[in-house]
Motif scaffolding. Structure first.
Motif, PDB file in Angstrom:
ATOM      1  N   LEU A   1      -2.920  45.211 -26.445  1.00  0.00           N
ATOM      2  CA  LEU A   1      -2.177  46.469 -26.367  1.00  0.00           C
ATOM      3  C   LEU A   1      -2.141  47.102 -27.752  1.00  0.00           C
ATOM      4  CD1 LEU A   1       0.807  45.267 -24.105  1.00  0.00           C
ATOM      5  CD2 LEU A   1      -1.232  46.551 -23.399  1.00  0.00           C
ATOM      6  N   PRO A   2      -2.086  48.439 -27.864  1.00  0.00           N
ATOM      7  CA  PRO A   2      -2.029  49.424 -26.793  1.00  0.00           C
ATOM      8  C   PRO A   2      -3.262  49.349 -25.890  1.00  0.00           C
ATOM      9  CG  PRO A   2      -1.783  50.469 -28.968  1.00  0.00           C
ATOM     10  CD  PRO A   2      -2.131  49.061 -29.195  1.00  0.00           C
ATOM     11  N   GLY A   3      -3.026  49.676 -24.593  1.00  0.00           N
ATOM     12  CA  GLY A   3      -4.132  49.610 -23.670  1.00  0.00           C
ATOM     13  C   GLY A   3      -3.871  50.401 -22.405  1.00  0.00           C
TER      14      GLY A   3
ATOM     15  N   ILE B   1      -7.833  39.575 -19.398  1.00  0.00           N
ATOM     16  CA  ILE B   1      -7.261  39.442 -20.741  1.00  0.00           C
ATOM     17  C   ILE B   1      -8.169  39.938 -21.859  1.00  0.00           C
ATOM     18  CG2 ILE B   1      -5.766  37.502 -20.083  1.00  0.00           C
ATOM     19  CD1 ILE B   1      -7.759  35.592 -21.352  1.00  0.00           C
ATOM     20  N   GLY B   2      -9.421  40.258 -21.552  1.00  0.00           N
ATOM     21  CA  GLY B   2     -10.345  40.600 -22.629  1.00  0.00           C
ATOM     22  C   GLY B   2     -10.125  41.981 -23.212  1.00  0.00           C
ATOM     23  N   GLY B   3      -9.997  42.985 -22.327  1.00  0.00           N
ATOM     24  CA  GLY B   3      -9.771  44.348 -22.783  1.00  0.00           C
ATOM     25  C   GLY B   3     -11.011  45.060 -23.285  1.00  0.00           C
TER      26      GLY B   3
ATOM     27  N   ALA C   1     -18.252  42.783 -21.910  1.00  0.00           N
ATOM     28  CA  ALA C   1     -18.719  41.429 -22.217  1.00  0.00           C
ATOM     29  C   ALA C   1     -19.339  41.339 -23.603  1.00  0.00           C
ATOM     30  CB  ALA C   1     -19.721  40.979 -21.158  1.00  0.00           C
ATOM     31  N   ASP C   2     -19.920  42.456 -24.085  1.00  0.00           N
ATOM     32  CA  ASP C   2     -20.551  42.420 -25.416  1.00  0.00           C
ATOM     33  C   ASP C   2     -19.564  42.675 -26.545  1.00  0.00           C
ATOM     34  OD1 ASP C   2     -20.051  45.137 -25.299  1.00  0.00           O
ATOM     35  OD2 ASP C   2     -22.157  45.761 -25.337  1.00  0.00           O
ATOM     36  N   GLY C   3     -18.269  42.815 -26.176  1.00  0.00           N
ATOM     37  CA  GLY C   3     -17.239  42.990 -27.194  1.00  0.00           C
ATOM     38  C   GLY C   3     -16.949  44.424 -27.574  1.00  0.00           C
ATOM     39  N   THR C   4     -17.729  45.380 -27.038  1.00  0.00           N
ATOM     40  CA  THR C   4     -17.474  46.785 -27.368  1.00  0.00           C
ATOM     41  C   THR C   4     -16.353  47.343 -26.505  1.00  0.00           C
ATOM     42  OG1 THR C   4     -19.197  47.507 -25.836  1.00  0.00           O
ATOM     43  CG2 THR C   4     -19.832  47.184 -28.145  1.00  0.00           C
ATOM     44  N   SER C   5     -15.728  48.398 -27.007  1.00  0.00           N
ATOM     45  CA  SER C   5     -14.583  49.010 -26.332  1.00  0.00           C
ATOM     46  C   SER C   5     -15.039  50.154 -25.431  1.00  0.00           C
ATOM     47  CB  SER C   5     -13.595  49.529 -27.374  1.00  0.00           C
ATOM     48  OG  SER C   5     -12.527  50.199 -26.764  1.00  0.00           O
TER      49      SER C   5
ATOM     50  N   HIS D   1     -11.194  48.321 -19.955  1.00  0.00           N
ATOM     51  CA  HIS D   1     -12.062  47.469 -19.112  1.00  0.00           C
ATOM     52  C   HIS D   1     -11.228  46.545 -18.235  1.00  0.00           C
ATOM     53  CE1 HIS D   1     -15.490  44.691 -18.197  1.00  0.00           C
ATOM     54  NE2 HIS D   1     -16.180  45.807 -18.323  1.00  0.00           N
ATOM     55  N   PHE D   2     -10.014  46.978 -17.854  1.00  0.00           N
ATOM     56  CA  PHE D   2      -9.120  46.131 -17.056  1.00  0.00           C
ATOM     57  C   PHE D   2      -9.687  46.039 -15.640  1.00  0.00           C
ATOM     58  CE2 PHE D   2      -4.830  45.365 -15.006  1.00  0.00           C
ATOM     59  CZ  PHE D   2      -4.636  44.127 -15.597  1.00  0.00           C
ATOM     60  N   PHE D   3     -10.020  44.824 -15.197  1.00  0.00           N
ATOM     61  CA  PHE D   3     -10.715  44.610 -13.928  1.00  0.00           C
ATOM     62  C   PHE D   3     -11.992  45.468 -13.857  1.00  0.00           C
ATOM     63  CE2 PHE D   3      -6.849  42.544 -13.160  1.00  0.00           C
ATOM     64  CZ  PHE D   3      -6.926  41.784 -12.011  1.00  0.00           C
ATOM     65  N   GLY D   4     -12.582  45.709 -15.023  1.00  0.00           N
ATOM     66  CA  GLY D   4     -13.798  46.516 -15.070  1.00  0.00           C
ATOM     67  C   GLY D   4     -13.567  47.978 -14.792  1.00  0.00           C
TER      68      GLY D   4
END
Length: 368
Positions: free
Chosen positions: A57-59, A115-117, A120-124, A136-139
């Motif tokens: 968060l923020p998210g 929980i990732g936010g 998969a490659d770590g980008t926002s 990216h919550f539940f994609g």
């Protein structure tokens, strides 16, 4: 091109949802930009917003979206601009469970959905003033006027069915339905008990009413919800506030106990009651999620009669098979989902949260 949109942002654990302009990244190869029409509000959203789960968060949360595809990434094949879609969870598509038709048990499920936010490659996928937000919550992160969604989160649906009426299919409804259809699989003459008559529990009741089970028992403390459960297909109800639940289930099943139990409350005391109320070779499906690390004590000798306890995520559904079938049942009036839904303008998300928390609305759906 990145897209600016209005989203409900949770600034920190326990903070309210506040509307804010955010920027969505341009769709990646396997992503689509979706104009949201409606999105359900789920207890999982509230749990993350409270700070109970380690989401960054923020998210931007939201995971029961429904909308219209506006643009797609270069490798997307499942949907095209103009398609009506229900948004659900995402998965990798390539691990053992995904390949076996069980994407809810994807090897990457927790970081990709809960929980990732990030991708998969770590980008926002979402930013504000140049700073990345949890997304990216539940994609999907569907608490926004537009969402950047994974292709594997998208299910194309019948455009003749109003999206507001089917938004909850992506999480709560398919969870309750899947507990009955995919795990319990009631046989002729069997009994199903549903502990908790919220959105997931009532979805399980409706699903059980579409099986050969002849006894469907709803258990709750709220009289209005028990009355609704009766109207949605329960053959019996038990008021947990006044009755001995175990004795009532034994009485209603002729002393046999329940062949199947769906536990939706997240209370370990209720879970224990459900296990004790099982018939020999009966199965209890654990759907309700208490805080991480919660444990329950069980009578081990009581389990030796062939009792099974099965944990469940998202109904163990293969979304592109299950969700269109549920849409058809809604369209035909056989899954009266509208009885659970209360609609709110997106700008009134905090009122929807209050009404849900107070039990006034079973399934709030935000409309755009």
């Amino acid at each position: 091109m990145p897209t600016t949109t209005r989203a409900a942002v949770v600034e920190s654990g326990g903070a309210p949802f506040t509307l804010s302009d955010v920027v969505l990244d341009e769709p990646g190869p396997h992503e689509a930009l979706v104009r949201m029409v409606a999105t359900g509000l789920c207890h999982t959203d509230l749990g993350v917003a409270s700070g109970a789960l380690p989401f960054p968060l923020p998210g931007v949360l939201g995971h029961e979206g429904a909308g219209v595809v506006e643009a797609v990434g270069p490798s997307v094949t499942a949907v095209a601009p103009g398609d009506h879609v229900v948004l659900s969870f995402t998965s990798c598509g390539d691990c053992r469970n995904c390949r076996a038709g069980h994407p809810a048990y994807c090897a990457t499920w927790l970081p990709m959905n809960l929980i990732g936010g990030r991708r998969a490659d770590g980008t926002s996928t979402i930013s504000r003033d140049g700073e990345p937000l949890g997304g990216h919550f539940f994609g999907q992160s569907s608490f926004a006027e537009r969402a950047l969604a994974d292709e594997r989160s998208l299910v194309k649906v019948d455009p003749d069915v109003p999206l507001t009426s089917i938004a909850p299919l992506g999480c709560g409804v398919q969870t309750g339905v899947g507990a009955v259809w995919n795990v319990l699989r009631p046989v002729t003459g069997s009994s199903v008990v549903v502990l908790g008559a919220g959105a997931v529990g009532l979805s399980a009741v409706m699903a059980a009413a579409l099986t050969p089970a002849t006894t469907v028992i709803a258990v709750d403390k709220v009289g209005e919800r028990l009355s609704l459960a009766k109207e949605l297909g329960a053959t019996h109800t038990v008021d947990a506030g006044t009755a001995d639940v175990g004795a009532a289930i034994a009485d209603l099943t002729g002393g046999q106990g329940a062949d199947g139990v769906v536990e939706t409350t997240g209370s370990v005391a209720v879970l224990r009651q459900g296990v004790d109320a099982l018939a020999a070779r009966g199965t209890l499906v654990v759907v309700g999620a208490p805080p991480f690390g919660t444990e329950v004590s069980l009578d081990v000798n009581g389990l030796l009669a062939g009792k099974r306890i099965v944990g469940l995520t998202l109904g163990d559904s293969e979304t592109r098979t299950v969700i269109p079938a549920l849409v058809r049942l809604v369209k035909d009036g056989r899954l009266p989902l509208h009885r659970l839904i209360g609609t709110y303008p997106f700008t009134e998300i905090d009122q929807a949260v209050r009404d849900m928390s107070a039990g006034k609305t079973i399934k709030p759906v935000l409309t755009f």
